[in-house]
Design a protein around this motif. Structure first.
Motif, mmCIF file in Angstrom:
data_model
loop_
_atom_site.group_PDB
_atom_site.id
_atom_site.type_symbol
_atom_site.label_atom_id
_atom_site.label_comp_id
_atom_site.label_asym_id
_atom_site.label_seq_id
_atom_site.Cartn_x
_atom_site.Cartn_y
_atom_site.Cartn_z
ATOM 1 N N GLU A 31 -6.794 7.273 9.134
ATOM 2 C CA GLU A 31 -5.888 7.372 7.985
ATOM 3 C C GLU A 31 -4.579 8.057 8.355
ATOM 4 N N LYS A 34 -2.263 5.450 9.853
ATOM 5 C CA LYS A 34 -2.045 4.245 9.052
ATOM 6 C C LYS A 34 -0.615 3.718 9.138
ATOM 7 N N TYR A 35 0.374 4.598 9.134
ATOM 8 C CA TYR A 35 1.772 4.174 9.080
ATOM 9 C C TYR A 35 2.546 4.391 10.373
ATOM 10 N N ASN A 140 5.085 3.998 3.446
ATOM 11 C CA ASN A 140 4.610 5.381 3.485
ATOM 12 C C ASN A 140 5.303 6.197 2.383
#
Length: 178
Positions: A31, A34-35, A140
């Motif tokens: 997690e 993620k970006y 994000n």
């Protein structure tokens, strides 16, 4: 130059090899990645190499990402800091870029804003620059919110690589908020 900054809740300092366990907890979480264009680490040996690379940036550029630790517990919550980019990116070269990454369990507690404010104040007082940039994935939202709160302005969307478009933010020395 050794960094040691304090806020109400945080101590900001150089990342050390003793941070391996906390750094691994941070960078092994999918997690958290993620970006960003990196994949989660699989071993503490990878973290040791990352820490060595960051420590080399301290030597080469005088700055890099710094550990953000809780004043009470001493836990490394994540990192925040200024990186000096020598490579060309989005038409810029030899510039300062601000970034942060925190353990998922510490998201939405204001640590990114609090540590960023201290670091950006320090950077504008100690670095020979009137602008600092930041880059975020278009989706994000949490990071975008932090940057806007700090006074960064979205300047454009750019193609980071063949797959990824990113936001390009700019903060001028006299526009720092928070």
């Amino acid at each position: 130059m050794k960094i040691h900054l304090e806020t109400d809740r945080l101590i900001i300092r150089e990342i050390e090899l003793t941070d391996v366990d906390d750094f691994f907890e941070l960078d092994a979480d999918p997690e958290v990645h993620k970006y960003i264009l990196q994949t989660p680490v699989k071993s503490k040996d990878e973290i040791v190499e990352i820490i060595k690379m960051i420590r080399q940036q301290y030597q080469d550029n005088g700055i890099a990402r710094w550990a953000v630790t809780d004043k009470v517990s001493g836990e490394m919550l994540g990192w925040c800091g200024i990186k000096y980019f020598t490579d060309k990116l989005n038409g810029h070269q030899n510039f300062y870029e601000h970034g942060y990454r925190f353990k998922q369990k510490h998201w939405s507690k204001g640590y990114a804003t609090e540590s960023s404010k201290a670091i950006l104040d320090w950077a504008f007082e100690n670095l020979n620059t009137d602008k600092i940039y930041a880059i975020t994935d278009l989706e994000n939202i949490g990071s975008i919110h932090v940057l806007i709160k700090l006074g960064f302005e979205l300047k454009e969307v750019f193609q980071y690589d063949e797959k990824l478009k990113c936001n390009w933010f700019e903060l001028e020395k006299y526009n720092l908020n928070a």
